[in-house]
Enzyme design. Structure first.
Site, PDB file in Angstrom:
ATOM      1  N   LYS A  21      -8.428  -1.907  -3.575  1.00 60.15           N
ATOM      2  CA  LYS A  21      -9.103  -1.822  -2.560  1.00 60.15           C
ATOM      3  C   LYS A  21      -7.581  -2.370  -1.279  1.00 60.15           C
ATOM      4  O   LYS A  21      -7.343  -3.626  -2.082  1.00 60.15           O
ATOM      5  CB  LYS A  21      -9.962  -3.089  -2.629  1.00 60.15           C
ATOM      6  CG  LYS A  21     -10.999  -3.415  -0.984  1.00 60.15           C
ATOM      7  CD  LYS A  21     -12.069  -4.558  -1.494  1.00 60.15           C
ATOM      8  CE  LYS A  21     -10.709  -5.280  -0.266  1.00 60.15           C
ATOM      9  NZ  LYS A  21      -9.980  -5.845   0.939  1.00 60.15           N
ATOM     10  N   GLU A  31      -1.240 -13.612  -7.701  1.00 60.85           N
ATOM     11  CA  GLU A  31       0.559 -13.717  -6.544  1.00 60.85           C
ATOM     12  C   GLU A  31      -0.254 -14.662  -4.836  1.00 60.85           C
ATOM     13  O   GLU A  31      -1.021 -13.717  -3.785  1.00 60.85           O
ATOM     14  CB  GLU A  31       0.769 -12.725  -6.381  1.00 60.85           C
ATOM     15  CG  GLU A  31       0.914 -11.341  -7.842  1.00 60.85           C
ATOM     16  CD  GLU A  31       2.244 -12.519  -8.939  1.00 60.85           C
ATOM     17  OE1 GLU A  31       2.586 -12.950  -7.610  1.00 60.85           O
ATOM     18  OE2 GLU A  31       2.337 -11.336  -9.729  1.00 60.85           O
ATOM     19  N   GLU A  38       1.265 -22.609   5.056  1.00 62.13           N
ATOM     20  CA  GLU A  38       1.474 -21.132   4.565  1.00 62.13           C
ATOM     21  C   GLU A  38       1.903 -21.293   6.150  1.00 62.13           C
ATOM     22  O   GLU A  38       0.043 -20.352   6.266  1.00 62.13           O
ATOM     23  CB  GLU A  38       0.992 -20.272   4.218  1.00 62.13           C
ATOM     24  CG  GLU A  38       2.089 -19.237   3.986  1.00 62.13           C
ATOM     25  CD  GLU A  38       1.361 -17.885   2.502  1.00 62.13           C
ATOM     26  OE1 GLU A  38       0.668 -18.390   2.496  1.00 62.13           O
ATOM     27  OE2 GLU A  38       2.407 -16.882   2.217  1.00 62.13           O
ATOM     28  N   CYS A  97       5.311 -13.594   0.974  1.00 66.75           N
ATOM     29  CA  CYS A  97       4.718 -14.668   0.901  1.00 66.75           C
ATOM     30  C   CYS A  97       6.147 -15.386   0.082  1.00 66.75           C
ATOM     31  O   CYS A  97       6.136 -16.619  -0.128  1.00 66.75           O
ATOM     32  CB  CYS A  97       3.835 -14.206  -0.542  1.00 66.75           C
ATOM     33  SG  CYS A  97       4.330 -12.594  -1.904  1.00 66.75           S
TER      34      CYS A  97
HETATM   35  P1  NAD Z   1      -6.356 -12.670   1.969  1.00 64.07           P
HETATM   36  O1  NAD Z   1      -6.509 -13.309   0.643  1.00 64.07           O
HETATM   37  O2  NAD Z   1      -7.504 -12.770   3.166  1.00 64.07           O
HETATM   38  O3  NAD Z   1      -6.419 -11.327   1.205  1.00 64.07           O
HETATM   39  C1  NAD Z   1      -6.382 -10.133   0.401  1.00 64.07           C
HETATM   40  C2  NAD Z   1      -7.006  -9.040   0.635  1.00 64.07           C
HETATM   41  O4  NAD Z   1      -8.046  -9.631  -0.902  1.00 64.07           O
HETATM   42  C3  NAD Z   1      -7.449  -7.964   1.571  1.00 64.07           C
HETATM   43  O5  NAD Z   1      -7.829  -6.887   0.388  1.00 64.07           O
HETATM   44  C4  NAD Z   1      -8.611  -8.646   1.681  1.00 64.07           C
HETATM   45  O6  NAD Z   1      -9.751  -8.035   1.798  1.00 64.07           O
HETATM   46  C5  NAD Z   1      -9.606  -9.307  -0.294  1.00 64.07           C
HETATM   47  N1  NAD Z   1     -10.658 -10.419   0.267  1.00 64.07           N
HETATM   48  C6  NAD Z   1     -10.340 -11.285   1.401  1.00 64.07           C
HETATM   49  N2  NAD Z   1     -12.080 -12.151   0.765  1.00 64.07           N
HETATM   50  C7  NAD Z   1     -12.011 -11.537  -0.667  1.00 64.07           C
HETATM   51  C8  NAD Z   1     -12.976 -11.814  -1.326  1.00 64.07           C
HETATM   52  N3  NAD Z   1     -14.314 -12.763  -1.206  1.00 64.07           N
HETATM   53  N4  NAD Z   1     -13.362 -11.608  -2.381  1.00 64.07           N
HETATM   54  C9  NAD Z   1     -12.503 -10.403  -2.998  1.00 64.07           C
HETATM   55  N5  NAD Z   1     -11.069 -10.428  -1.978  1.00 64.07           N
HETATM   56  C10 NAD Z   1     -11.324 -10.821  -1.056  1.00 64.07           C
HETATM   57  O7  NAD Z   1      -4.345 -12.123   2.381  1.00 64.07           O
HETATM   58  P2  NAD Z   1      -4.586 -11.456   3.467  1.00 64.07           P
HETATM   59  O8  NAD Z   1      -4.358 -12.808   4.691  1.00 64.07           O
HETATM   60  O9  NAD Z   1      -4.503 -10.322   3.545  1.00 64.07           O
HETATM   61  O10 NAD Z   1      -2.446 -11.787   3.119  1.00 64.07           O
HETATM   62  C11 NAD Z   1      -1.858 -12.345   3.085  1.00 64.07           C
HETATM   63  C12 NAD Z   1      -1.650 -13.770   1.945  1.00 64.07           C
HETATM   64  O11 NAD Z   1      -1.957 -13.337   1.232  1.00 64.07           O
HETATM   65  C13 NAD Z   1      -0.490 -14.786   2.403  1.00 64.07           C
HETATM   66  O12 NAD Z   1      -0.976 -16.101   1.795  1.00 64.07           O
HETATM   67  C14 NAD Z   1       0.564 -14.380   1.207  1.00 64.07           C
HETATM   68  O13 NAD Z   1       1.367 -15.521   0.684  1.00 64.07           O
HETATM   69  C15 NAD Z   1      -0.648 -13.801   0.286  1.00 64.07           C
HETATM   70  N6  NAD Z   1       0.596 -13.039  -0.416  1.00 64.07           N
HETATM   71  C16 NAD Z   1       1.396 -13.171  -1.668  1.00 64.07           C
HETATM   72  C17 NAD Z   1       1.692 -11.892  -2.225  1.00 64.07           C
HETATM   73  C18 NAD Z   1       2.664 -12.736  -3.964  1.00 64.07           C
HETATM   74  O14 NAD Z   1       3.126 -11.748  -4.511  1.00 64.07           O
HETATM   75  N7  NAD Z   1       2.534 -14.362  -4.033  1.00 64.07           N
HETATM   76  C19 NAD Z   1       2.388 -11.491  -1.998  1.00 64.07           C
HETATM   77  C20 NAD Z   1       2.050 -11.051  -0.681  1.00 64.07           C
HETATM   78  C21 NAD Z   1       0.735 -11.513  -0.120  1.00 64.07           C
END
Ligand code: NAD
Length: 498
Positions: free
Chosen positions: A183, A258, A392, A292
């Site tokens: 997804k 992650e 963050e 991130c």
């Molecule tokens: P997010 O958590 O809002 O969404 C990430 C994904 O999860 C999306 O596909 C979203 O649709 C899905 N999602 C949202 N709610 C969900 C639920 N209840 N159940 C299952 N899936 C769900 O994050 P974002 O805003 O898309 O991305 C930014 C975040 O990602 C930042 O916090 C960043 O640090 C983190 N990030 C971490 C890494 C790493 O490797 N550690 C890498 C890149 C980004």
């Protein structure tokens, strides 16, 4: 102006990819996808709901035994063919990714696309290198360990590096013999759909890779809780990660998380300043700070703080904001309207807490940038306990503090809930090693920042998550060990002597 041509919207794939077929969502819903530079709708894509995830999992389950049985070098060959296909499609993918995410094409050409190719090549080559082991146990027994595929793996991907993350997750999962339901983020699904088209073209069997484009609280939640998914690899925010842990409890699925970060970037008094200034700017401003591992906390020795900041602020002010399709643009818009508002809200939070805005903190004046979600490169001086130092922001926003000695530097660096990436700049080898050990992080960069390679494990500690992507670690994450005991000529002591 060296402007690349826009992507032809009429050719963009917009449907779900399930069992090798392009299908609409059963409920018939759609999701609008936007161009963050114009703020206008690009295209509407099919919305996957829970029942579509179920269909995709069934297709992945049906494909799993055949894919796992396929000779490992054949799985690898398909991944290598995919890498070639992506390379051949680079001109299109660069523009597609830039248009959907706002990444400048300069970055897409130099990083997003070639790094995606490199990653698929690495795991294509890895597929037939995964070995088990023979364990020295009691005499008379042969004990060997095999690494088996898990089965169906779910991938939930964020919007900040949508193309690259497809390769990080898909490469090792497929090389190890799993099938996948992915997804992408509802905000940036287009390059993932393009990858599915390329996978179809190079001949991946139906059902091995499935894409469900849906929202997190419906399709994402269903992946996290699905009883037939054996593992979920999730990249996203720490809060959503906590929800995934809860949702996964039903079938106790394996998780790889992650999550967020608040990268400490320490500049010691003996650092080579020009390199540290340039490297720190890349660390925070590349991809508009939406990383991130971004170097979002700049921790400066008080002796060099002013000299460093003079140069760093001047560099930040000179960064060229503009159309992502312009090859001279160095910084594009943030990827969504909501996120734009969130990043700007942190400027207000910084001011309320007494932080000092050294530059940026606003939407740029240029008329051409008004429709896009731009924020000027922002540098804020703030106490280490302020919210902008602890939370963050995920934008072109760096929080600065100073230290007197090594002990204070380490305390500031380790003073958040996160532990993903950290950097330090020094010419003192002893100090470099001491800090590399002492810093609470999954990755440490010395005299560089944000280096990533498919051979090097990537992931965090603390509330930045657990598990690792890339390298041999990723193959372990994507397999489960099985220990097999063979009685070769053992004299078994008679426990039940009659
Ligand atoms: P997010 O958590 O809002 O969404 C990430 C994904 O999860 C999306 O596909 C979203 O649709 C899905 N999602 C949202 N709610 C969900 C639920 N209840 N159940 C299952 N899936 C769900 O994050 P974002 O805003 O898309 O991305 C930014 C975040 O990602 C930042 O916090 C960043 O640090 C983190 N990030 C971490 C890494 C790493 O490797 N550690 C890498 C890149 C980004």
């Amino acid at each position: 102006m060296p402007l690349l041509p826009p992507v032809d919207i009429s050719t963009i794939q917009t449907r779900l990819f399930i069992g090798g077929k392009w299908v609409d969502g059963l409920a018939g819903g759609e999701i609008d996808v936007f161009n963050p530079y114009t703020g206008k709708k690009l295209v509407a894509i099919a919305e996957a709901r829970e029942e579509d995830v179920d269909r995709a999992v069934a297709a992945a389950q049906a494909a799993a035994p055949g894919w796992a049985r396929l000779a490992a070098h054949e799985r690898g060959r398909l991944l290598l063919k995919l890498a070639d296909a992506i390379e051949a499609d680079a001109d299109y993918l660069v523009r597609l990714e830039a248009t959907n995410t706002g990444h400048p094409v300069r970055d897409c050409m130099n990083l997003d696309v070639p790094r995606t190719v490199l990653c698929f090549r690495y795991f294509g080559g890895m597929a037939d290198k995964l070995e088990g082991s023979v364990i020295p146990v009691d005499a008379g027994f042969l004990n060997y360990l095999e690494r088996e595929p898990i089965g169906v793996v779910g991938h939930i991907v964020p919007w900040n590096f949508p193309l690259m993350f497809v390769s990080w997750k898909l490469g090792p999962a497929l090389a190890a013999g799993n099938t996948v339901v992915m997804k992408p983020s509802e905000i940036t699904p287009l390059s993932t759909l393009r990858i599915a088209e390329l996978m179809q073209q190079v001949g991946f069997p139906d059902g091995v890779f499935n894409v469900v484009t849906g929202y997190g609280n419906t399709a994402g939640q269903r992946i996290a809780e699905h009883p037939d998914i054996g593992k979920v690899s999730f990249t996203g925010s720490t809060n959503t990660g906590r929800g995934i842990v809860r949702a996964s409890a039903g079938n106790l699925k394996k998780l790889q998380l992650e999550l967020g970060g608040k990268g400490a970037n320490i500049i010691f008094e003996d650092a080579l300043l020009p390199a540290a200034v340039g490297g720190s700017a890349f660390g925070i401003f590349h991809n508009q700070g939406q990383a991130c591992i971004a170097a979002s906390r700049l921790i400066l020795h008080e002796k060099i703080a002013d000299a460093f900041l003079d140069k760093f602020v001047a560099l930040a002010r000179s960064i060229k904001l503009g159309d992502p399709l312009d090859t001279e643009t160095e910084m594009g818009p943030l990827t969504s309207k909501l996120h734009h508002e969130r990043v700007l809200s942190y400027v207000e939070i910084a001011k309320e807490e007494g932080g000092e805005i050294l530059c940026g903190g606003r939407v740029p004046d240029a008329a051409a940038l008004q429709a896009g979600y731009f924020v000027e490169p922002t540098i804020v001086r703030a106490d280490p306990n302020h919210r902008v130092q602890q939370e963050e922001v995920f934008g072109p926003f760096v929080a600065v503090s100073t230290f007197k000695d090594d002990e204070e530097a380490l305390a500031i660096a380790n003073g958040t809930i996160y532990g993903l990436g950290a950097g330090l700049w020094t010419q003192n080898l002893t100090r470099a090693h001491r800090f590399a050990k002492a810093i609470h992080a999954g990755m440490v960069w010395v005299n560089c920042y944000k280096r990533v390679h498919p051979a090097s494990p990537f992931g965090g500690v603390g509330q930045s998550g657990y598990g690792r992507e890339m390298g041999f670690e990723a193959m372990r994450e994507n397999t489960q060990p099985k220990s097999v005991w063979i009685n070769v000529d053992a004299q078994i002591p008679p426990f039940y002597k009659r």
